[in-house]
Motif scaffolding. Sequence first.
Motif: not given
Length: 203
Positions: A31, A44, A119, A121, A131, A156, A160
């Motif tokens: 990322p 993920g 994603p 994060c 998530y 992110i 993604n």
Amino acid sequence: MCFGARARCIGYKLLILALISIIANILLYFPNGETRYASEHRLGRYVECLHGILGGGILILIPAAVFIGLHHDDCSGCFGHADCGKSCAMLSSALAAFIGLLGSGYCITISALGLSHGPYCSTHPERNWIYPFTQSSGGYLFEYSKWSECQEPHNIVHWNVTLFSILLVVGVIEFILCFIQIINGILGGLCGLCCSHEEAYAC
């Protein structure tokens, strides 16, 4: 209609798509170009499925190589008859295309799940990673105001969504091309290659 030339055209297209798929999957591991999230295992679950490298990449490179190399494959084991050999080669390309269907299907499935799941994060500094969009069933994709909930890695969600979308589109195109080649290979196997040697290189 030239079944052999069509197969090689499909092969070259699949080759390009497979390379795009592999690159997109590799980028998912980093990322914003940072390597620490991969080393800290903060990616993920669907990022680590290798759907772009294995499914949309390696399993597509196999049929691509078969299609591109059709002019080298005369299947001389058919009692030395050229027409029989060409038909045999086309039928084998249909089998290779089936492998491509499996690979692209895997890429499509995981990409769709990755987009739907969202994603992995951190929503607040120094808190556990989660998530945050799992329950939305993909609804977060149209609620841009919520994307800022993911504070780390930075951007992110954009990262993604962009890469999973690319992999999804690439997988769909690969699936369609492989399906076309299955039909093309079966017809070519039944009818034989109808092109001259010179025409076979036209794409």
